[in-house]
Motif scaffolding. Sequence first.
Motif, short mmCIF file in Angstrom:
data_model
loop_
_atom_site.label_atom_id
_atom_site.label_comp_id
_atom_site.label_asym_id
_atom_site.label_seq_id
_atom_site.Cartn_x
_atom_site.Cartn_y
_atom_site.Cartn_z
N ARG A 33 30.70 -36.64 -29.96
CA ARG A 33 30.04 -35.85 -31.01
C ARG A 33 28.54 -36.04 -30.97
NH1 ARG A 33 28.95 -36.74 -36.67
NH2 ARG A 33 30.06 -38.74 -36.63
N PHE A 34 28.08 -37.26 -30.77
CA PHE A 34 26.65 -37.50 -30.73
C PHE A 34 26.03 -36.99 -29.43
CE2 PHE A 34 27.74 -40.38 -34.18
CZ PHE A 34 26.72 -40.10 -35.07
N ARG A 35 26.78 -36.99 -28.35
CA ARG A 35 26.27 -36.37 -27.12
C ARG A 35 26.01 -34.89 -27.34
NH1 ARG A 35 30.93 -38.89 -24.62
NH2 ARG A 35 30.42 -41.00 -23.90
N ARG A 36 26.95 -34.22 -28.01
CA ARG A 36 26.78 -32.79 -28.29
C ARG A 36 25.58 -32.55 -29.20
NH1 ARG A 36 32.43 -32.89 -29.20
NH2 ARG A 36 32.03 -32.68 -31.44
N MET A 37 25.44 -33.37 -30.22
CA MET A 37 24.32 -33.23 -31.14
C MET A 37 22.99 -33.42 -30.41
SD MET A 37 25.91 -35.28 -34.42
CE MET A 37 24.39 -35.21 -35.37
N GLU A 38 22.94 -34.39 -29.53
CA GLU A 38 21.72 -34.61 -28.75
C GLU A 38 21.41 -33.41 -27.86
OE1 GLU A 38 19.72 -38.06 -25.91
OE2 GLU A 38 21.89 -37.99 -26.17
N GLU A 40 22.16 -30.43 -28.38
CA GLU A 40 21.75 -29.31 -29.23
C GLU A 40 20.37 -29.52 -29.85
OE1 GLU A 40 24.97 -29.24 -31.96
OE2 GLU A 40 26.39 -28.36 -30.51
N ALA A 42 19.37 -32.25 -31.80
CA ALA A 42 19.31 -33.01 -33.05
C ALA A 42 18.48 -34.28 -32.86
CB ALA A 42 20.72 -33.38 -33.50
N LEU A 44 18.27 -37.88 -33.38
CA LEU A 44 19.23 -38.96 -33.63
C LEU A 44 18.58 -40.34 -33.62
CD1 LEU A 44 22.12 -37.70 -31.32
CD2 LEU A 44 21.81 -37.28 -33.77
#
Length: 210
Positions: A33-38, A40, A42, A44
């Motif tokens: 989930r955090f890989r996807r957010m990064e 995109e 975001a 972090l």
Amino acid sequence: MTDNAPSNQPVEPGTWEKVVAANPQHAQNYAERFRRMEAEGADLLGEARFVDAMVQRNARILDAGCGPGRHAGYLSARGHDVVGVDLDETLIEIAKVEHPGPVYFAQDLTLLDLAGHGVEAGFDAILCAGNAIAFPAASSRRRILTNLAKALAPEGRAVFGFGQGRGYEFNDFITDAQASGLVLELGLSTWDLKPFREDSNFLVAIFSRA
């Protein structure tokens, strides 16, 4: 410093352990989930920038509940001596691969044993972000806070950040921290330094040693 539970008392499972027991892929999904957010775009790393601004260069920093290592890796890349600890072995293995540089090891913070991993206490800063302090069972919280207080250097500071609605009221957390050898220096409502108010739904709290 106060420790309200004997060190040999069994550790009660917290929220994270219960979720992983129900879904063994939870840690992998969490990291993804955090890989996807990064990917995109975001932001972090506000927590890591916050700590970086607090300390001198080449500081010793403990990331307590480091997860997949993004904060520890950021701080290490800026020249700090960083140790990352998390109870989830899967997240620690991900951190070693994706954010190399810090010393990482898996251990429940309730049983934190730095010396057993060849690490000295006396950290200039401790970061405990990502709601990590709200995940453990209520019976474990003061033991964790005591361990972190003992890990600080005499002039060191510990920073905690977590949101409302996690089963840990802000006032209860502050009471527990102060009973565990910590003194509240400053409360904020965001990692970008907005002040804490009575209606704030997030707390960033900076403590020193008693």
